[in-house]
Design an enzyme around this catalytic site. Structure first.
Site, short mmCIF file in Angstrom:
data_model
loop_
_atom_site.label_atom_id
_atom_site.label_comp_id
_atom_site.label_asym_id
_atom_site.label_seq_id
_atom_site.Cartn_x
_atom_site.Cartn_y
_atom_site.Cartn_z
N TYR A 14 0.68 -1.31 -0.12
CA TYR A 14 -0.11 -0.10 -0.05
C TYR A 14 0.79 1.39 0.06
O TYR A 14 0.14 2.42 -0.38
CB TYR A 14 -0.99 0.11 1.11
CG TYR A 14 -2.23 -1.10 1.11
CD1 TYR A 14 -3.13 -0.71 0.49
CD2 TYR A 14 -2.02 -2.03 1.86
CE1 TYR A 14 -4.08 -1.67 0.30
CE2 TYR A 14 -3.12 -2.88 1.85
CZ TYR A 14 -4.00 -2.71 0.75
OH TYR A 14 -5.10 -3.72 0.81
N LEU A 15 1.92 1.17 0.41
CA LEU A 15 2.84 2.25 0.59
C LEU A 15 3.64 2.77 -0.49
O LEU A 15 4.65 1.69 -0.92
CB LEU A 15 3.68 2.41 1.78
CG LEU A 15 2.86 2.28 2.91
CD1 LEU A 15 3.73 1.84 4.40
CD2 LEU A 15 1.92 3.26 3.20
#
Length: 589
Positions: free
Chosen positions: A547-548
């Site tokens: 997600y990052l």
DNA sequence: GTTGTCACTTAGGAGGCGTCTT
DNA sequence: AAGACGCCTCCTAAGTGACAAC
């Protein structure tokens, strides 16, 4: 478009392909052009969903064949020894290997197992073995435990031999050629047979996962490649040449009837590019998220119920980073939900709670049957809408009865090209990391303190995304050990200080340096303890990996002089190679 | 709309393995 | 040399979402 074309000209060895314009790519290509270093992720893109031009590989590695038990390892039924047929014996060993696991005490697991086991029995066995409770697998279980001990006790040489054999297998089957590159394959081993272990309350737990044979396997490779050979005396189910997909091997699994694939490692071009695209999509959302938020707030007032539901669901997805929540076939899987599939029973509305107005209490099982529990104050209008949606409904009724993920995603598509529900999770995770890093990092801090800040920023994201883990079994012990070390270090520091005080002038400087060093070590330990304590039930890995936007982390490392190795391990650096090359210290998500 | 199929990403746990301590 | 510990890799289940057929 022009820039991409220039890149291609610079790499004349590459076969030509139609280029797809990608806004994000331009940002990156410019600096690297200056150095005339062609990076692989700058190579040609295909259009029309073509994923590759050339694909060659060696096919999968099959599970080792079943080795029958030695005759002294016995199975008992109703206290009496019984020799099992090879087929029945193999399935029995799957159960025996799990005997220490809680699974085997569960009714559903036992029932499913016994039903499937009976299918593998001879008719004679079938008529004799009618009650699982009368089956005694303990000798088998002991035998496997002994084997496992023996493996641990092997000599260095024996272990090395196994390691070398694994390495050989990896070298032979673990790589493929895709277009101009040798790429690592993620999972080149076929899943061995065994008992299905679902997560949570899975209705199919304990069922027999059957052995996969060459006849079950579909091979995907290019026509002009050397095809993988099936094991002697066997045939593949099919060899196809579909360059619109990325998988090399597939088969159909017998529990859910779903298709399993062998694909490339995250370090591969094809995965890296996709990953990059994902973050570029999230950055596009960043540019229009204000507009979208204004829109759904407006829609809370709509006179159409379906629009209000859509707007409230989207608000949850945006604010709480909930998953979309596709429908699931009832009775086929564990009962879990996401946003669109929330039921009335999963929310409790509180007009007032702990001094806050309009609080929604969420309590449901999400993906992997991980519990989501949260109390959230919401706008009055959302609260009133929820009351409306819940009116005259039973607990097991859908909260959003006029909505599903397909409707929601169609709407999102209209708001922004390519937008889907999951983009919000990526966007909110990445933007949160960036904000938290900005807030928490002080340039005066030393390296361990900065890394604590990084982990705290990462933690904020993991909490947002509800990435939990079971506290490690050795957690208390390991905290204790760390505390012991801290106490010892404190003692040492006190000693050093005393020595400093009593030291003669000429020795002061040296003594002072010594104290400083110990102080630093103490601080490092204390930071480590804090970090570990805060991380007890939080899993950072999932958000870091999925997600990052890695460019945020790379930029942060560059800005604060932190070696990238402190943030990403080797595997992660391989996966994020594109970002490590791309991002400068001023990168902004 | 609804259903089914397919491809691909996201997920936590098990267990292996290397390193540090005793 | 053995044992403890913690990180990393592997494993494979469980999601998302596109698309086709009805």
């Amino acid at each position: 478009m022009l820039m991409l074309w220039i890149t291609n000209v610079l790499v004349p060895a590459l076969c030509t392909a139609v280029l797809v314009a990608c806004v994000g790519m331009l940002v990156y290509i410019l600096p690297s052009l200056c150095f005339f270093i062609p990076f692989r992720w700058e190579e040609e893109r295909y259009t029309d969903g073509v994923k590759w031009k050339f694909l060659e590989h060696k096919g999968p590695v099959f599970a080792p064949p079943y080795e029958p038990l030695p005759s002294n390892v016995k199975f008992y039924y109703d206290g009496k020894h019984m020799k099992l047929s090879p087929g029945a014996e193999e399935v029995a060993t799957f159960f025996a290997k799990m005997l220490d696991h809680e699974y085997t005490t569960k009714d559903v697991f036992r029932k499913n197992f016994f039903k499937d086991w009976r299918k593998e029995m001879t008719s004679e066995e079938k008529s004799k073995l009618t009650d699982l409770n009368k089956c005694d697998f303990s000798e088998m279980s002991e035998y496997f435990k002994a084997q496992s001990e023996a493996r641990k006790a092997m000599t260095k040489e024996e272990k090395l031999k196994i390691k070398e054999e694994n390495e050989r297998l990896l070298q032979e089957y673990g790589f493929c050629i895709m277009d101009n590159h040798k790429e690592r394959i993620a999972n080149f081993r076929i899943e061995p047979p065994g008992l299905f272990r679902g997560r949570g309350d899975h209705p199919k737990m304990g069922m027999l996962k059957r052995r996969i044979r060459p006849e079950d396997i579909i091979i995907n490779c290019s026509k002009d490649s050397k095809y993988p050979k099936p094991p002697p005396g066997t045939k593949w189910k099919e060899v196809r040449h579909d360059n619109k997909v990325t998988w090399l091997v597939s088969w159909t699994e017998n529990i859910q009837g779903s298709i399993k694939y062998i694909m490339l490692n995250p370090s591969s071009r094809i995965k890296g590019e996709k990953d990059w695209q994902k973050y570029e999509m999230a950055r596009r959302l960043k540019k229009c998220v204000d507009r979208i938020r204004a829109q759904y707030r407006e829609d809370w007032k709509s006179k159409e119920m379906r629009i209000r539901q859509r707007a409230v669901a989207l608000y949850f997805i945006d604010k709480l980073a909930l998953r979309a929540g596709n429908e699931k076939e009832e009775g086929e899987t564990a009962d879990t939900v996401g946003c669109c599939s929330l039921r009335v029973e999963h929310l409790t509305l509180h007009q007032e709670m702990d001094g806050q107005e309009y609080v929604v209490e969420f309590d449901f099982l999400g993906k992997d049957s991980i519990r989501y529990y949260n109390k959230v104050p919401v706008e009055k209008r959302v609260f009133k809408n929820l009351q409306l949606f819940m009116e005259d409904k039973e607990p097991e009724d859908d909260l959003f009865d006029r909505l599903n993920t397909s409707i929601l995603n169609k709407h999102l598509q209209e708001l922004m090209d390519g937008l889907t529900a999951k983009v919000f999770r990526t966007y909110n995770a990445s933007i949160t990391l960036q904000q938290q890093l900005n807030e928490l990092t002080s340039s005066e801090d030393n390296v361990p303190a900065k890394i604590l800040s990084y982990n705290r920023a990462n933690r904020a994201v993991a909490i947002l995304c509800n990435h939990q883990r079971a506290p490690p079994k050795t957690f208390e012990k390991s905290m204790q050990n760390l505390q012991t070390k801290i106490d010892a270090k404190k003692e040492q520091l006190a000693d050093a200080k005393r020595e400093l005080k009593s030291a003669k002038a000429d020795a002061k400087v040296r003594r002072d340096e010594k104290s400083k060093k110990i102080e630093e070590q103490l601080m490092k330990l204390e930071v480590q303890a804090t970090d570990r304590e805060e991380n007890k039930q939080i899993a950072l890995g999932t958000s870091k990996l999925n997600y990052l936007d890695p460019r945020i982390s790379v930029a942060w490392c560059k800005k604060f002089g932190i070696p990238i190795e402190k943030i990403y391990n080797k595997t992660q650096r391989e996966k994020f190679a594109w970002a490590i090359d791309m991002a400068e210290k001023d990168y902004e998500f």
